[in-house]
Design a protein around this motif. Structure first.
Motif, short mmCIF file in Angstrom:
data_model
loop_
_atom_site.label_atom_id
_atom_site.label_comp_id
_atom_site.label_asym_id
_atom_site.label_seq_id
_atom_site.Cartn_x
_atom_site.Cartn_y
_atom_site.Cartn_z
N ARG A 85 70.70 25.50 45.06
CA ARG A 85 70.71 26.81 45.73
C ARG A 85 69.93 27.90 44.99
N LEU A 86 70.10 27.97 43.67
CA LEU A 86 69.50 29.07 42.91
C LEU A 86 69.00 28.55 41.57
N TRP A 87 67.71 28.84 41.29
CA TRP A 87 67.07 28.37 40.07
C TRP A 87 66.37 29.53 39.37
N PHE A 88 66.14 29.36 38.09
CA PHE A 88 65.37 30.36 37.33
C PHE A 88 64.24 29.66 36.59
N TYR A 89 63.23 30.45 36.26
CA TYR A 89 62.14 29.96 35.41
C TYR A 89 61.66 31.15 34.59
N TYR A 90 61.64 31.01 33.26
CA TYR A 90 61.28 32.10 32.35
C TYR A 90 60.16 31.65 31.43
N THR A 91 59.14 32.50 31.26
CA THR A 91 58.07 32.23 30.30
C THR A 91 57.86 33.45 29.42
N SER A 92 57.43 33.19 28.21
CA SER A 92 57.11 34.26 27.28
C SER A 92 55.88 33.85 26.47
N ARG A 93 54.95 34.79 26.31
CA ARG A 93 53.72 34.51 25.58
C ARG A 93 53.43 35.66 24.62
N TYR A 94 52.99 35.32 23.43
CA TYR A 94 52.53 36.29 22.45
C TYR A 94 51.18 35.81 21.93
N PHE A 95 50.18 36.65 22.07
CA PHE A 95 48.80 36.30 21.72
C PHE A 95 48.23 37.37 20.80
N LYS A 96 47.62 36.95 19.70
CA LYS A 96 47.02 37.91 18.78
C LYS A 96 45.63 37.44 18.37
N ASN A 97 44.67 38.35 18.42
CA ASN A 97 43.29 38.06 18.04
C ASN A 97 42.74 39.28 17.30
N GLU A 98 42.53 39.13 16.01
CA GLU A 98 41.95 40.21 15.20
C GLU A 98 40.71 39.69 14.49
N TYR A 99 39.72 40.55 14.38
CA TYR A 99 38.45 40.15 13.76
C TYR A 99 37.91 41.30 12.92
N TYR A 100 37.24 40.92 11.83
CA TYR A 100 36.64 41.92 10.94
C TYR A 100 35.34 42.44 11.54
N MET A 101 35.03 43.69 11.21
CA MET A 101 33.82 44.36 11.69
C MET A 101 32.78 44.34 10.57
N ALA A 102 31.66 43.66 10.80
CA ALA A 102 30.61 43.54 9.78
C ALA A 102 30.07 44.92 9.42
N GLY A 103 30.02 45.19 8.13
CA GLY A 103 29.44 46.44 7.63
C GLY A 103 30.33 47.65 7.74
N GLN A 104 31.58 47.52 8.18
CA GLN A 104 32.47 48.66 8.33
C GLN A 104 33.68 48.49 7.40
#
Length: 182
Positions: A89-108
Motif C-alpha cells: 500500500r505505501l512505500w518510501f524511497y530516500y536518497t542523499s548525495r554529497y559532492f565536493k570538487n575543489e581545485y587550485y588556481m594557477a598563479g593565485q
C-alpha cells in the motif's frame, strides 16, 4: 541529482513519436518508489592530487608555471534506501548525495596581510575555487487500489560555490564571494 534516484532512464536521439512536441533529445526517467522489501545502495568515488597527471616540464617552469597541479579535493558519496511503510500500500524511497570538487588556481595566492596597502602573496597558501553540493530526496508512493499509484516527492538541494567568480575575474581570493545556492 542523486544518481540512485532513478530505476530506469531512456534517452531518444532520433525517431521521436508523434506525440512529442518538438524534435531533439527526449528523456524518460522512471524514479524508484521503494517496494515490499527493504533495499539500499551506496555509491562512493573520488580522487586525490597524487592521482592527477601533469604536463609541467622544465620549459614551462622557466616561464613561471610552478603551480599547475589543480586538484585539491574531489569526492562524491551517494546513498539510498527504500522499502515498505505498509506492505502492498505505501512505500518510501530516500536518497542523499554529497559532492565536493575543489581545485587550485594557477598563479593565485592568498595575501600575507589582506589589510596591507601593498599586496604580498603568501606563496604557501595557493588560492582555490570549487563547489560542494548536497542533494536529499524522499519519495512516498501510495497504492489506493491494485491498479493505481500516487507519488509525492520532496527534494532539498544546496550548493555552495567557494570563491565564486574568482577564476573568471582573476581577483584576490580574499575578495571573492562565497555564494550559497539553497
Amino acid at each position: 541529482l542523486s544518481a540512485l534516484i532513478y530505476d530506469e532512464v531512456n534517452i531518444s536521439f532520433s525517431g521521436q513519436t508523434p506525440e512529442s512536441g518538438t524534435n531533439g533529445v527526449i528523456m524518460n526517467a522512471i524514479p524508484k518508489s521503494g517496494g515490499n522489501v527493504f533495499h539500499g545502495s551506496l555509491l562512493a568515488n573520488g580522487s586525490a592530487p597524487s592521482l592527477q597527471g601533469s604536463n609541467e616540464n622544465d620549459r614551462l617552469r622557466a616561464r613561471g608555471a610552478a603551480d599547475t597541479d589543480s586538484l585539491k579535493t574531489l569526492y562524491d558519496i551517494n546513498g539510498a534506501i527504500g522499502g515498505p511503510i505498509k506492505r502492498d500500500r505505501l512505500w518510501f524511497y530516500y536518497t542523499s548525495r554529497y559532492f565536493k570538487n575543489e581545485y587550485y588556481m594557477a598563479g593565485q595566492y592568498f595575501a600575507v596581510d589582506p589589510a596591507a596597502f601593498v599586496r604580498t602573496p603568501d606563496l604557501t597558501r595557493q588560492a582555490f575555487a570549487g563547489t560542494w553540493t548536497a542533494d536529499n530526496n524522499i519519495r512516498l508512493t501510495w497504492a489506493p487500489t491494485t491498479k493505481q499509484k500516487v507519488s509525492g516527492w520532496y527534494a532539498y538541494q544546496r550548493k555552495d560555490d567557494a570563491h565564486w567568480l574568482q577564476q573568471i575575474l582573476f581577483m584576490s581570493p580574499e575578495a571573492a564571494q562565497l555564494v550559497k545556492w539553497p
